[in-house]
Scaffold this active site. Structure first.
Site, PDB file in Angstrom:
ATOM      1  N   ARG A  24       0.825  -1.216   0.000  1.00  0.00           N
ATOM      2  CA  ARG A  24       0.000   0.000   0.000  1.00  0.00           C
ATOM      3  C   ARG A  24       0.853   1.257   0.000  1.00  0.00           C
ATOM      4  O   ARG A  24       0.529   2.233  -0.679  1.00  0.00           O
ATOM      5  CB  ARG A  24      -0.937  -0.021   1.205  1.00  0.00           C
ATOM      6  CG  ARG A  24      -2.083  -1.019   1.034  1.00  0.00           C
ATOM      7  CD  ARG A  24      -2.726  -1.312   2.363  1.00  0.00           C
ATOM      8  NE  ARG A  24      -3.969  -2.074   2.226  1.00  0.00           N
ATOM      9  CZ  ARG A  24      -4.030  -3.394   2.036  1.00  0.00           C
ATOM     10  NH1 ARG A  24      -2.922  -4.107   1.918  1.00  0.00           N
ATOM     11  NH2 ARG A  24      -5.207  -4.000   1.938  1.00  0.00           N
ATOM     12  N   GLN A 164      -8.432  -6.364  -0.333  1.00  0.00           N
ATOM     13  CA  GLN A 164      -7.863  -6.045  -1.646  1.00  0.00           C
ATOM     14  C   GLN A 164      -8.907  -5.361  -2.520  1.00  0.00           C
ATOM     15  O   GLN A 164      -8.619  -4.356  -3.179  1.00  0.00           O
ATOM     16  CB  GLN A 164      -7.360  -7.322  -2.329  1.00  0.00           C
ATOM     17  CG  GLN A 164      -6.177  -7.937  -1.604  1.00  0.00           C
ATOM     18  CD  GLN A 164      -5.773  -9.283  -2.157  1.00  0.00           C
ATOM     19  OE1 GLN A 164      -6.390  -9.791  -3.097  1.00  0.00           O
ATOM     20  NE2 GLN A 164      -4.741  -9.872  -1.587  1.00  0.00           N
ATOM     21  N   ASP A 309      -5.347 -15.245   6.896  1.00  0.00           N
ATOM     22  CA  ASP A 309      -3.998 -15.655   6.485  1.00  0.00           C
ATOM     23  C   ASP A 309      -3.305 -16.498   7.553  1.00  0.00           C
ATOM     24  O   ASP A 309      -2.288 -17.135   7.279  1.00  0.00           O
ATOM     25  CB  ASP A 309      -3.130 -14.426   6.185  1.00  0.00           C
ATOM     26  CG  ASP A 309      -3.570 -13.723   4.905  1.00  0.00           C
ATOM     27  OD1 ASP A 309      -4.314 -14.335   4.110  1.00  0.00           O
ATOM     28  OD2 ASP A 309      -3.170 -12.565   4.704  1.00  0.00           O
TER      29      ASP A 309
HETATM   30  C1  S3P Z   1      -4.681  -8.786   1.817  1.00  0.00           C
HETATM   31  C2  S3P Z   1      -5.992  -9.153   1.924  1.00  0.00           C
HETATM   32  C3  S3P Z   1      -6.443 -10.569   2.043  1.00  0.00           C
HETATM   33  C4  S3P Z   1      -5.281 -11.462   2.437  1.00  0.00           C
HETATM   34  C5  S3P Z   1      -4.050 -11.195   1.615  1.00  0.00           C
HETATM   35  C6  S3P Z   1      -3.586  -9.766   1.804  1.00  0.00           C
HETATM   36  C7  S3P Z   1      -4.370  -7.344   1.715  1.00  0.00           C
HETATM   37  O1  S3P Z   1      -6.960 -10.990   0.814  1.00  0.00           O
HETATM   38  O2  S3P Z   1      -5.642 -12.809   2.350  1.00  0.00           O
HETATM   39  O3  S3P Z   1      -3.001 -12.068   1.992  1.00  0.00           O
HETATM   40  O4  S3P Z   1      -3.198  -6.959   1.894  1.00  0.00           O
HETATM   41  O5  S3P Z   1      -5.302  -6.581   1.485  1.00  0.00           O
HETATM   42  P1  S3P Z   1      -8.472 -10.677   0.341  1.00  0.00           P
HETATM   43  O6  S3P Z   1      -8.622  -9.217   0.156  1.00  0.00           O
HETATM   44  O7  S3P Z   1      -8.658 -11.409  -0.955  1.00  0.00           O
HETATM   45  O8  S3P Z   1      -9.350 -11.212   1.423  1.00  0.00           O
END
Ligand code: S3P
Length: 424
Positions: A24, A164, A309
Site C-alpha cells: 500500500r 484487496q 492468512d
Molecule cells: C490482503 C488481503 C487478504 C489477504 C491477503 C492480503 C491485503 O486478501 O488474504 O493475503 O493486503 O489486502 P483478500 O482481500 O482477498 O481477502
C-alpha cells in the site's frame, strides 16, 4: 526442504516489514505528490512485484540504503506500460493496481502466475465497471484488460469481505467524481484507510462502511513498516508447541484487524503477551509467546476475515491441542494461493493428523503426535511454512517439497527457523 524435529524453539526476532502495508505504501507513494520514503519495506517477492509493476507504469521507484523511495507526481503521471503487467503470485498487486488503473486513460493488461490465474477477479472487475472503467477478465480470472477513464463514485456492497477489493474501489474512488462508499459484510484489514489518512486524504469510517470523496490529492508520507505479523504467527506457533520454548518478536504490527489469531490462541490456552509501543499510523509493539498446553476451540465464521492468512498456522496449533479444533465459514480459503482447505488438510493428514475436510473449513481432532513424511506445499508459501512448523514437533524428519515458495512472503523463513531451533 528437509526439516528435523527440534527440542525447543527460542529467540528474539525482528521481522521484515509487513507485506500488506508495504504494497500500500508503494502504491500510495506513486499516486502522491512528493517523495515517499519507506523504511523496512517488505522483503517478500510479492512486494517486489508491486514495485516492478509501478516502475513499468513509469513511477519513479528507487532503492537507497535499504529504503524504498517513491517520487510521486500524482496519478496523472502514470503512463501506459510497454507490455503486460506481471503481478507474479501477488493477488494484492493485481487487485489493488486494478483500482489505480481504472482511473487512468489507457489500456493495460494485468496478469500473474498459474496460481494467480486461478483466483477470482470478477469481484474486483464488477465495482470498477460500475464506476465507468472497461474491465475484461478471462472467464472471471486473470489476465485482466483494463481501459480506464473518467470514473463516477459508487456505493458498493462487497459480497465477500476483501481488503484487496475494498482498496481497489477506494483507489478508483479517489480518481472518481463524487463520493465512493464501500460496505463489507464483516470487517477486513483497514491498512488502506489508515494509510490514506497518513497521506492527507479524508476518509470517513462509519459502521461497516468507508467513504472517500474523489479528487483529493495525496501528500507524500514517510514511514517505517512494522514487522509482518502474519510471518510472526509461524514463529509463535513453533514456540507454543515445543517444550521450554519462548519467542520474543519486536517491532511487529499489532493492528487488531491482523492479530485476531492471537485471541484464538489465547482461548486455546496459549501464553502470549503483547505490548503496543506506538499507535500511529499503525499499532506496533512486541509479542512474547511461550510453550503452552493447548486445547481445541471453534473459529466461527465472523472471526474468519481478521485471521484468514493465519488459519494455516492456527491449524498446526489445533493439531497439537487436546480436543477438537473447528474452523467454519472459511470457504474463502479455497481462493487463496492454493485451495488452502484442501492443501492444509492433505499435508496434516499425511503427517498423521486426524483431519476432516469440509466445504467451508475443517475439523481437527488434536492429540496424536505427527510423523515426519513427505508433504507438498502446492507452491503456496503459507502451506509450506505451516507444514514446516508442524515438522518441528513431528516424530522423524519431514520433507516439505517445493518449499522455495516461502520467498513469496518470507524469504528468510528457513534461516529464522534454524536460528530459533534448539537441539534435535
Ligand atoms: C490482503 C488481503 C487478504 C489477504 C491477503 C492480503 C491485503 O486478501 O488474504 O493475503 O493486503 O489486502 P483478500 O482481500 O482477498 O481477502
Amino acid at each position: 526442504m528437509l526439516i528435523a524435529p527440534v527440542r525447543s524453539f527460542r529467540g528474539r526476532f525482528t521481522l521484515p516489514g509487513d507485506k500488506s502495508i508495504s504494497h500500500r505504501l508503494a502504491i500510495l507513494g506513486a499516486m502522491a505528490e512528493g517523495e515517499t520514503r519507506i523504511f523496512g519495506f517488505s522483503t517478500a517477492a510479492d512486494c517486489a512485484s508491486t514495485l516492478r509493476c509501478l516502475a513499468a507504469l513509469a513511477a519513479d521507484v528507487r532503492l537507497r540504503d535499504g529504503a524504498v523511495l517513491v517520487a510521486g507526481r500524482g496519478p496523472a503521471a502514470l503512463a501506459p506500460p510497454r507490455g503486460v503487467l506481471d503481478a507474479g503470485n501477488s493477488g494484492s498487486t493485481l487487485r489493488m493496481l486494478a483500482g489505480v488503473l481504472a482511473g487512468r486513460p489507457f489500456r493495460c493488461v494485468l496478469d500473474g502466475d498459474d496460481s494467480l490465474r486461478r483466483r477470482p477477479m470478477e469481484r474486483v472487475a464488477d465495482p470498477l465497471r460500475a464506476m465507468g472503467a472497461s474491465v475484461t477478465t478471462t472467464e472471471g480470472r486473470a489476465p485482466l484488460t483494463i481501459e480506464g477513464g473518467p470514473l463516477r463514485g459508487v456505493a458498493w456492497d462487497l459480497p465477500v469481505p476483501s481488503a484487496q477489493v475494498k482498496t481497489a474501489v477506494l483507489l478508483a474512488g479517489l480518481q472518481a467524481e463524487g463520493e465512493t462508499t464501500v460496505r463489507e459484510p464483516a470487517p477486513s484489514r483497514d491498512h488502506t484507510e489508515r494509510l490514506l489518512a497518513a497521506f492527507g486524504v479524508v476518509v470517513a469510517r462509519e459502521g461497516g462502511a468507508v467513504s472517500i470523496r474523489g479528487g483529493q490529492r495525496l501528500r507524500a508520507a514517510s514511514m517505517t513498516v512494522p514487522g509482518d505479523v502474519s510471518s510472526a504467527a509461524f514463529l509463535i506457533v513453533a514456540a507454543l508447541i515445543r517444550p521450554d520454548s519462548e519467542v520474543r518478536i519486536e517491532g511487529v504490527l499489532l493492528n487488531p484487524g491482523r492479530t485476531a489469531f492471537i485471541d484464538v490462541l489465547r482461548r486455546m490456552g496459549a501464553a502470549i503477551d503483547t505490548g503496543i509501543e506506538r499507535q500511529e499510523p499503525e499499532p506496533t509493539g512486541w509479542i512474547v509467546a511461550r510453550s503452552s498446553a493447548l486445547r481445541g476451540t471453534e473459529v466461527p465464521p465472523l472471526a474468519v476475515p481478521a485471521l484468514i492468512d493465519e488459519l494455516p498456522a492456527l491449524a498446526v496449533a489445533g493439531a497439537h491441542a487436546s480436543g477438537t479444533f473447528t474452523v467454519s465459514g472459511a470457504a474463502e480459503l479455497r481462493n487463496k494461493e492454493s485451495d488452502r482447505i484442501a492443501t492444509l488438510c492433505e499435508g496434516l493428514a499425511r503427517m498423521g493428523a486426524d483431519v476432516e475436510e469440509r466445504a467451508d473449513g475443517f475439523v481437527i481432532e488434536g492429540g496424536p503426535r505427527l510423523k515426519g513424511t513427505v508433504v507438498r506445499s502446492h507452491g503456496d508459501h503459507r502451506i509450506a511454512m505451516a507444514l514446516s512448523v508442524a515438522a518441528l514437533a513431528a516424530e522423524g524428519a519431514t520433507d516439505v517439497a517445493d518449499a522455495g515458495c516461502v520467498a513469496v512472503s518470507f524469504p528468510d523463513f528457513y534461516s529464522v527457523l534454524e536460528r530459533g531451533s534448539d537441539g534435535g
